[in-house]
Design a protein around this motif. Structure first.
Motif, PDB file in Angstrom:
ATOM      1  N   GLN A 140       0.885  -1.157   0.000  1.00 48.28           N
ATOM      2  CA  GLN A 140       0.000   0.000   0.000  1.00 48.28           C
ATOM      3  C   GLN A 140       0.933   1.221   0.000  1.00 48.28           C
ATOM      4  O   GLN A 140       2.096   1.123  -0.386  1.00 48.28           O
ATOM      5  N   ASN A 141       0.451   2.349   0.441  1.00 47.75           N
ATOM      6  CA  ASN A 141       1.273   3.551   0.567  1.00 47.75           C
ATOM      7  C   ASN A 141       2.375   3.293   1.609  1.00 47.75           C
ATOM      8  O   ASN A 141       2.087   3.047   2.777  1.00 47.75           O
ATOM      9  N   GLU A 171       4.297   5.260   2.965  1.00 46.68           N
ATOM     10  CA  GLU A 171       4.427   6.350   3.931  1.00 46.68           C
ATOM     11  C   GLU A 171       3.281   6.362   4.933  1.00 46.68           C
ATOM     12  O   GLU A 171       3.282   7.144   5.872  1.00 46.68           O
ATOM     13  N   CYS A 189       5.584   4.788  -8.484  1.00 50.17           N
ATOM     14  CA  CYS A 189       4.570   5.804  -8.122  1.00 50.17           C
ATOM     15  C   CYS A 189       3.798   6.076  -9.410  1.00 50.17           C
ATOM     16  O   CYS A 189       3.816   7.156  -9.967  1.00 50.17           O
ATOM     17  N   ILE A 247       0.768   8.024  -4.945  1.00 51.15           N
ATOM     18  CA  ILE A 247       1.085   7.083  -3.876  1.00 51.15           C
ATOM     19  C   ILE A 247       2.391   6.349  -4.182  1.00 51.15           C
ATOM     20  O   ILE A 247       2.543   5.762  -5.263  1.00 51.15           O
ATOM     21  N   LYS A 248       3.322   6.393  -3.237  1.00 46.88           N
ATOM     22  CA  LYS A 248       4.588   5.680  -3.384  1.00 46.88           C
ATOM     23  C   LYS A 248       4.416   4.249  -2.884  1.00 46.88           C
ATOM     24  O   LYS A 248       3.955   4.023  -1.773  1.00 46.88           O
ATOM     25  N   ARG A 249       4.802   3.303  -3.733  1.00 47.98           N
ATOM     26  CA  ARG A 249       4.660   1.888  -3.392  1.00 47.98           C
ATOM     27  C   ARG A 249       5.965   1.150  -3.630  1.00 47.98           C
ATOM     28  O   ARG A 249       6.827   1.602  -4.381  1.00 47.98           O
TER      29      ARG A 249
END
Length: 379
Positions: free
Chosen positions: A334-335, A337, A364, A369-371
């Motif tokens: 998921q994200n 962060e 991303c 969202i960074k994954r």
């Protein structure tokens, strides 16, 4: 007799008005309602095709539509003389409907009636006409009545090979004229979706659908081309609208998608129907409760573990048990962060549960969202 017929028509009109004002009511494209008549990729209402051919005949575009129509109506009656008369009388109604639509367009006075699954109960003439004349929308109301079935099994009993061939060719023509992007967007917009920010969660470039996450780009980022083979069976957990599963179906033997949202399963099934993909199966279900009849060579877990409700050790163990020897899991965060700040610990749970990490990376793809992702192999 004329008075009795008028009373019958008045009763039908009264029932329709009651349904319109007191029942579930929706506006739906005739193409989408038609697609809902497919079950397991098989059309359950070939009577619609025969009515469509009858309209074509009435407009002077074929020579066989009326013969097929009369033959169908007699077959439906099953030798009952009263039913034969009732069914044959419907020919005049269809003729009047065609004339009216030519002169005035589609008059949406009488609703088309379906059950809760959008299977047609009453209004086959109207739906066939709406399809033929490409009416934008029809009114659909729901009834508790069971829907009749007129699948190919019914027609195979009464029609010869040439007639069946014509019916199937017309079915293909209707499907070929349906624009996937339009009907799939219609389903998406009919329900509020949890993911996608108002658009499809996944894109599908093949049918010009733009989504939050680009399918082809992700396929390349994950490096799947070098690991998927034509003999593989693949499971996509949380398959959403099924576009990613449909995309990879060209690379493998079989793909199964599990999705908890029924409207997204509908989109998935209609996509594979319209594209003619036979090696995919989508089903509605909750992974934590679902039972699987297959084992798999490759399991896709794209940003879904947070929603499944299993602790990561249990999740990893269950995936291990579902894999064939030397099978793979593509596990995406998921994200990182927010939900998966402990991503390294999650990967450690897989490594301690019978997996080895083959590849890893980050993305991303939606520019928000960074994954991270990890390709894990069963040992």
């Amino acid at each position: 007799m004329a008075l009795i017929e008028k009373l019958k028509l008045l009763l039908v009109e009264l029932k329709n008005r009651i349904l319109l004002f007191k029942s579930y009511k929706a506006q739906m494209s005739p193409e989408l309602l038609y697609l809902y008549q497919y079950q397991n990729e098989k059309l359950n209402r070939y009577d619609l095709i025969v009515r469509y051919l009858m309209i074509d005949y009435l407009l002077g575009k074929n020579d066989s539509g009326r013969d097929l129509y009369i033959k169908m109506q007699m077959s439906r009656a099953g030798g009952n003389k009263k039913f034969e008369l009732d069914f044959l009388n419907k020919e005049k109604g269809l003729k009047d409907l065609v004339v009216t639509m030519q002169q005035e367009g589609y008059r949406d006075k009488s609703p088309i009636i379906s059950n809760k699954d959008n299977r047609l109960f009453d209004g086959a003439h109207r739906l066939a006409a709406a399809l033929y004349f490409k009416v934008p929308t029809v009114t659909v109301v729901r009834s508790q009545d069971s829907n009749p079935s007129y699948g190919m099994e019914f027609f195979a009993k009464y029609f010869d090979d040439n007639e069946i061939r014509l019916i199937q060719q017309t079915e293909k023509k209707i499907l070929d004229e349906i624009k996937p992007k339009e009907v799939l967007t219609e389903i998406l917009n009919s329900q509020k979706q949890e993911f996608g920010r108002g658009i499809f969660y996944q894109s599908f470039e093949e049918i010009d659908i733009v989504g939050q996450r680009p399918t082809e780009e992700r396929f390349k980022i994950y490096g799947l081309a070098q690991y998927l083979t034509p003999s593989m069976k693949v499971l996509d957990i949380g398959s959403n609208c099924g576009f990613f599963a449909t995309y990879i179906s060209r690379h493998v033997k079989y793909v199964e998608g599990l999705e908890i949202n029924q409207s997204l399963v509908d989109i998935s099934n209609m996509t594979k129907l319209l594209l003619g993909r036979k090696n995919i199966n989508f089903q509605q279900g909750d992974f934590s409760k679902a039972k699987f009849n297959n084992t798999y060579d490759f399991i896709l877990s794209f940003a879904v573990h947070y929603w499944i409700g299993l602790d990561i050790e249990t999740y990893a163990r269950r995936l291990w048990n579902m894999l064939n020897a030397n099978g793979y899991v593509l596990f995406e965060s998921q994200n990182i962060e927010v939900q998966d700040v402990d991503w390294d610990e999650k990967i450690a749970s897989f490594l301690g549960g019978g997996f080895v990490e083959i590849e890893s990376g980050s993305l991303c793809d939606d520019n928000k969202i960074k994954r991270k992702f990890s390709l894990l192999k069963k040992i």
